[in-house]
Write an enzyme that holds these catalytic residues in place. Structure first.
Site, PDB file in Angstrom:
ATOM      1  N   MET A   1     -11.831 -14.027 -17.956  1.00 16.12           N
ATOM      2  CA  MET A   1     -12.015 -14.192 -19.398  1.00 16.12           C
ATOM      3  C   MET A   1     -12.246 -15.655 -19.711  1.00 16.12           C
ATOM      4  SD  MET A   1      -9.644 -11.303 -20.972  1.00 16.12           S
ATOM      5  CE  MET A   1      -8.260 -11.722 -19.981  1.00 16.12           C
TER       6      MET A   1
ATOM      7  N   TYR B   1       8.276   9.624  11.471  1.00 13.82           N
ATOM      8  CA  TYR B   1       7.197   8.694  11.823  1.00 13.82           C
ATOM      9  C   TYR B   1       5.938   8.962  11.021  1.00 13.82           C
ATOM     10  CZ  TYR B   1       4.968  12.366  14.665  1.00 13.82           C
ATOM     11  OH  TYR B   1       4.345  13.512  15.080  1.00 13.82           O
TER      12      TYR B   1
ATOM     13  N   SER C   1       4.188  17.942  12.907  1.00 13.14           N
ATOM     14  CA  SER C   1       3.374  16.801  12.496  1.00 13.14           C
ATOM     15  C   SER C   1       2.442  17.287  11.386  1.00 13.14           C
ATOM     16  CB  SER C   1       2.569  16.274  13.678  1.00 13.14           C
ATOM     17  OG  SER C   1       1.741  15.231  13.230  1.00 13.14           O
TER      18      SER C   1
ATOM     19  N   CYS D   1       0.121  12.891  10.661  1.00 11.94           N
ATOM     20  CA  CYS D   1      -0.970  12.276  11.425  1.00 11.94           C
ATOM     21  C   CYS D   1      -2.303  12.385  10.707  1.00 11.94           C
ATOM     22  CB  CYS D   1      -1.053  12.841  12.833  1.00 11.94           C
ATOM     23  SG  CYS D   1      -1.416  14.601  12.853  1.00 11.94           S
TER      24      CYS D   1
ATOM     25  N   GLY E   1     -10.825 -16.249 -13.769  1.00  9.69           N
ATOM     26  CA  GLY E   1     -12.200 -16.413 -14.240  1.00  9.69           C
ATOM     27  C   GLY E   1     -12.749 -15.211 -14.981  1.00  9.69           C
TER      28      GLY E   1
ATOM     29  N   HIS F   1     -15.347 -21.194  -8.173  1.00  7.73           N
ATOM     30  CA  HIS F   1     -15.213 -19.776  -8.507  1.00  7.73           C
ATOM     31  C   HIS F   1     -15.489 -18.890  -7.290  1.00  7.73           C
ATOM     32  CE1 HIS F   1     -17.006 -15.957  -9.953  1.00  7.73           C
ATOM     33  NE2 HIS F   1     -15.937 -15.969 -10.728  1.00  7.73           N
TER      34      HIS F   1
ATOM     35  N   ARG G   1       0.416 -20.407 -11.727  1.00  6.84           N
ATOM     36  CA  ARG G   1       0.551 -18.959 -11.486  1.00  6.84           C
ATOM     37  C   ARG G   1       0.738 -18.780  -9.982  1.00  6.84           C
ATOM     38  NH1 ARG G   1      -5.672 -18.153 -13.014  1.00  6.84           N
ATOM     39  NH2 ARG G   1      -6.537 -19.237 -11.238  1.00  6.84           N
TER      40      ARG G   1
ATOM     41  N   ARG H   1      -7.097 -20.437 -24.695  1.00  8.14           N
ATOM     42  CA  ARG H   1      -7.277 -19.785 -23.389  1.00  8.14           C
ATOM     43  C   ARG H   1      -6.759 -18.364 -23.403  1.00  8.14           C
ATOM     44  NH1 ARG H   1      -6.505 -23.488 -18.706  1.00  8.14           N
ATOM     45  NH2 ARG H   1      -7.264 -25.489 -19.394  1.00  8.14           N
TER      46      ARG H   1
ATOM     47  N   LYS I   1      -0.122 -16.537 -18.003  1.00  8.22           N
ATOM     48  CA  LYS I   1      -0.307 -17.962 -18.261  1.00  8.22           C
ATOM     49  C   LYS I   1       0.622 -18.423 -19.379  1.00  8.22           C
ATOM     50  CE  LYS I   1      -4.597 -19.052 -17.987  1.00  8.22           C
ATOM     51  NZ  LYS I   1      -5.968 -18.861 -18.456  1.00  8.22           N
TER      52      LYS I   1
HETATM   53  C1  PEP Z   1      -5.278  16.790   9.984  1.00 10.25           C
HETATM   54  O1  PEP Z   1      -5.723  17.883   9.667  1.00 10.25           O
HETATM   55  O2  PEP Z   1      -4.669  16.045   9.185  1.00 10.25           O
HETATM   56  C2  PEP Z   1      -5.470  16.270  11.337  1.00 10.25           C
HETATM   57  C3  PEP Z   1      -4.891  15.155  11.732  1.00 10.25           C
HETATM   58  O3  PEP Z   1      -6.307  16.964  12.142  1.00 10.25           O
HETATM   59  P1  PEP Z   1      -7.896  16.837  12.111  1.00 10.25           P
HETATM   60  O4  PEP Z   1      -8.240  15.739  11.168  1.00 10.25           O
HETATM   61  O5  PEP Z   1      -8.322  16.580  13.497  1.00 10.25           O
HETATM   62  O6  PEP Z   1      -8.281  18.185  11.605  1.00 10.25           O
END
Ligand code: PEP
Ligand code: MG
Length: 925
Positions: free
Chosen positions: A106, A897, A809, A877, A104, A457, A341, A95, A24
């Site tokens: 303070m 990925y 993966s 994953c 809000g 608020h 702001r 302020r 501010k």
């Molecule tokens: C993992 O272990 O990250 C995975 C994707 O397999 P799960 O969670 O099925 O063991």
């Protein structure tokens, strides 16, 4: 004078230095310096705050009050008024304001500098006795509350009592005499509560107020807020104090006060949004005490000023290149900007403004992507009320924050917190909310208030949190004491379920079903830009064609993980799986698997078709097989029942036999109807034998540590028929799809691998089935064979694994479990919360990738893997694959990925683009 400079006038402070001057304060300096009409003032720095908080007896740094006096003298000069001058008094607001916006959180004190003498001066200056007394009573009340720590109720109760006695509803109905009386009562409250008279010396007032603002940094509300929003000392440390010349919006009908957004913060529409009140002071708007008018009404009511306000809005946006949330006051026809702001907006508005501001040339495409926190997008996937519902609303308020929510009504924040912690869904229903209700907001699904507008608020805080809010539903009367509320003639008790729709302001009794929302065109545009910039692809973890379809709509670029075991759990399949497990010979097992094969193949065909031509990663069976069987306890229980049944049936049959004998002996007919046919006992025996066999198998399969036991590839190697069936199902599905003209790219993935020898046991199965199918159908199958990396040894042997696997993966759920030696099933509800709360671990490693530990293993695995196979495809994953900071790390170590659950796909797409942009920002040119 102090050696260190702690105080900066608005004309000299560095508008970019938010850490020193607070957001501010820095903005007030910047606005002054770009020529906006800001009332003169100065900022006491956050360094002064830290010095105060660190001092053993909470003392202001030496010389600070001197420095403040010097700046007050400068203010006196520029305004031509005197601080404490009984004839022409200078009044200021005090302020708070830290580097991070904490709306809000303070406290602010207005009209500081009033005492019995200067009050007379204010009467003379304004020519309005009523106004002056109103200012005086407000000051005593706010100063009493904020600086002297007196509870609100001590002032509110006598204030309401006078209003009731006089039969006055709105504050504006109070006369000078009433306000004079109220001021005296308030002075008495201060004397009684603090044991001291109200401070008359204006510099003493300023000193106490400064200390109070500094102290509020460590107040419960502020501490809670920082914890909830993960505001660390590096982001904001201490609050500044802004001392600003008072301007008055309550000096008559040519005065007003308002708050506004340069664009609509709920929809993002490019139209000034806000509310104002004529003849009122700023707190009236924010606190929701009077219901204000929409800013568009000013166009008719005060056309000149509306034009000036539009000019101010345009200047603010052109300068800050961001939607601004600003406060203004009109004093006798002059417009002052009091604060600005960056506007906190919901996800819909953030997305729309990003796309539109880019279109207007206000920001670049990169800025449009960077200004949105990826997590925010989850809001866009929040459910909406099913449009086909037929419920009639029992009340309607203002649509203050979109989304719909159902829950049990609760009428105070503490109850909301208690019930929320107990796992209940609650809606916080209040007359109006105050900053001290913040813990109730965190616990609630949504918020409903009976007073206040869209900038009250409740509305601002709910929007910031992305929770639905209906504000100003005036038909609701809340009675906190009796824990009830009256809505539209109905009496609602705590615990009664209600539904609110923050999109249109409707309130319903009971729970109403919800539906998933549609993706807006703006979001499509924005994420389209993200995909162009991102290097990481975003895949999804799904197991059904329906989920795959949804993920596709969210922009998934393929399936990164299909957990095939989930397909086995469906009701009609489980008996086949159980049969397969109970088989005592490979032949028996193969027979059962033979019946599972077409079902599994159909599953894969469904997925391939929905996803074509994107890759679909099929993970072969992972969990220990006993997971498909009932538990030992359950089986023992069932066997007990069966045995009891058997003896009952036998008993009944004995009884029938005896009766028949009796009847024949007495010369009657021998025919008595049997309650059971003659198969009763054999049938039960058969069931007992099956259960006993299952129990035997369950005991045989028992493992002390099943997660580290006979699962994943270990299972696939010892029961090769299972993996063989799954591989066949996947490749046959590919053949079938290819023959129907679909382009399919299956990826077969082996779980829990720790040595390349394991993979080498699976590859011959794959090759044999591939060859057989290619020959049989005369086609070439396109697929990849790869491994999950989810045990530590796999990381260390990545080079070797990559000689066999075409892709990796990272299963970071298991890899984190293995790296920490924390059981993922137990840690989160045992010790992890304590670890997080006490700073032993910053984050939950099962949510946020531990880049320093697990991340380093991943980095090594990527490097070593690509040494043996330069084009090795690598993804993640585990759950962390949908978390923005984890995605950034995955980008940095060169993954191809990330794969996450469907609702996180949009988040991941944006995070993947931001990873590229942030990398470019941090690379020195
Ligand atoms: C993992 O272990 O990250 C995975 C994707 O397999 P799960 O969670 O099925 O063991
Ligand atoms: Mg795993």
């Amino acid at each position: 004078m102090t050696e260190k400079k702690f105080v900066y006038s608005f004309a000299e402070g560095d508008g970019k230095n938010k850490k020193l001057l607070g957001g501010k304060g820095a903005n007030l300096c910047e606005m002054t310096q770009i020529g906006l009409n800001v009332p003169p003032g100065f900022v006491v720095s956050t360094e002064a705050c830290l010095s105060y908080l660190d001092s053993p007896q909470q003392q202001l740094p030496a010389g600070l009050m001197e420095e403040i006096r010097t700046h007050m003298r400068a203010l006196e000069e520029s305004t031509g008024k005197g601080f404490g001058d009984a004839h022409n008094p200078l009044l200021v607001s005090v302020r708070s304001g830290s580097a991070m916006s904490m709306p809000g959180m303070m406290d602010t004190i207005l009209n500081l500098g009033l005492n019995r003498q200067t009050l007379e001066g204010l009467v003379r200056q304004s020519g309005d006795q009523r106004f002056a007394y109103d200012a005086y009573r407000r000051f005593i009340q706010l100063f009493g509350k904020v600086a002297l720590g007196i509870a609100d109720a001590k002032f509110d109760e006598p204030f309401e009592a006078v209003k009731q006695r006089e039969g006055v509803r709105a504050d504006l109905g109070l006369t000078t005499e009433h306000l004079r009386e109220i001021s005296e009562i308030f002075l008495g409250v201060v004397q009684e509560e603090t044991g001291r008279p109200f401070p008359e010396d204006v510099y003493e007032q300023l000193e106490i107020a400064t200390k109070a603002v500094f102290g509020s940094w460590m107040g419960r509300r502020a501490v809670d807020y920082r914890r909830e929003f993960h505001i660390t000392p590096e982001m904001a440390n201490g609050t500044a104090v802004n001392v600003v010349t008072m301007v008055f919006g309550n000096m008559g009908d040519d005065s007003a006060t308002g708050v506004g957004f340069t664009r609509n913060p709920a929809t993002g529409e490019n139209q000034m949004f806000g509310e104002y009140l004529v003849n009122a002071q700023g707190e009236d708007v924010v606190a929701g005490i009077r219901t204000p008018k929409p800013v568009q009404a000013m166009e008719e009511e005060m056309p000149d000023l509306f034009r000036k306000l539009l000019e101010l809005r345009n200047k603010l946006e052109a300068h800050y290149r961001e939607v601004q949330d600003f406060e203004y006051t009109i004093e006798k026809g002059t417009l002052y900007c009091l604060q600005t702001r960056n506007g906190k907006m919901n996800a819909t508005a953030m997305v729309r403004t990003s796309v539109e501001m880019e279109g207007e040339g206000l920001i670049s495409r990169h800025q449009a992507l960077l200004r949105i926190q990826p997590e925010l997008l989850e809001q866009l996937l929040h459910p909406l009320l099913d449009p086909n519902h037929e419920a009639t609303p029992i009340d309607q308020g203002l649509p203050a924050s979109p989304g719909a929510a159902s829950g049990e009504a609760v009428f105070d924040a503490d109850r909301a917190q208690l019930m929320g912690q107990a796992g209940e869904k609650v809606i916080l229903v209040r007359e109006e909310t105050k900053p001290e209700d913040i813990h109730g907001f965190f616990a609630a699904q949504g918020v409903l208030t009976s007073r206040g507008g869209k900038t009250s608020h409740a509305a601002v805080v709910a929007r910031g949190m992305g929770k639905p809010c209906v504000a100003g539903a005036e038909g609701i009367q809340v009675n906190v004491q009796s824990r009830t509320a009256r809505i539209g003639g109905k009496l609602l008790h705590e615990g009664d379920v209600i539904t609110i729709d923050g999109g249109n302001g409707n309130v319903y009794l009971g729970e109403i079903p919800t539906v998933a929302p549609d993706f807006s065109t703006h979001l499509h545009t924005l994420l389209g830009w993200a995909d162009e910039i991102a290097r990481l692809k975003v895949m999804t973890n799904v197991d059904t064609p329906e989920a795959a379809q949804r993920a596709l709509e969210y922009g998934a670029m393929g399936i990164g993980l299909c957990r095939t075991e989930r397909m086995f759990n469906a009701q009609e399949r489980l008996p086949l799986v159980v049969e397969m497990i109970l088989a005592s010979t490979p032949e028996e097992r193969e027979a059962a698997l033979g019946r599972l094969l077409p079902i599994q193949q159909a599953d894969f065909e469904g997925l391939f078709k929905v996803m074509a031509p994107r890759p679909v990663t099929i993970r072969l069976l992972d969990p220990p097989i006993h997971e498909f069987l009932p538990t030992e306890r359950q089986l023992e229980h069932e066997l007990g029942h069966l045995r009891q049944l058997r003896s009952t049936v036998e008993g009944v049959e004995d009884l029938m036999g005896a009766m028949q004998f009796l009847q024949t002996a007495c010369g009657g007919s021998a025919e008595l109807p049997l309650p059971f046919n003659s198969n009763g006992v054999p049938l039960i025996d058969e069931a007992i034998a099956k259960k006993e066999l299952m129990l035997h198998k369950v005991r045989e399969l028992f493992e002390v540590n099943p997660m580290l036991g006979h699962r994943g590839v270990r299972l696939g190697i010892t029961y090769p028929e299972i993996y063989s069936m799954q591989i066949r199902a996947a490749l046959q599905a590919a053949v079938a799809c290819q023959r129907e003209g679909f382009e399919v790219h299956p990826e077969i993935m082996v779980p829990q691998v720790c040595t390349s020898q394991e993979l080498l046991r699976i590859t011959p199965m794959v090759e044999a089935i591939q060859q057989e199918l290619e020959e049989e159908h005369g086609i070439k199958l396109q697929f990849k064979f790869g491994t999950m990396i989810e045990v530590v040894r796999a990381c260390m042997r990545a080079g070797k694994l990559a000689e066999v696997a075409e892709f990796f993966s990272f299963g970071t759920n298991d890899l984190s479990q293995a790296t920490y030696s924390f059981s993922r099933e137990d840690a989160e509800n045992k010790f992890l919360p304590f670890y997080n709360e006490n700073g032993i671990l910053q984050d939950n490693p099962f949510e946020v990738l531990d880049v320093n530990g697990v991340g380093q293993l991943m980095k090594i695995a990527v490097e070593w893997g690509r040494k043996s196979r330069p084009d090795l495809k690598v993804g993640i994953c585990g759950e962390q694959g949908g978390h923005p900071s984890s995605i950034r790390f995955c980008h940095q170590i060169g993954l191809n990925y990330v794969s996450c659950s469907p609702p996180r796909v949009p988040i991941a797409r944006l995070a993947a683009a931001q990873a590229v942009l942030l990398e470019a920002e941090s690379t020195p040119s």
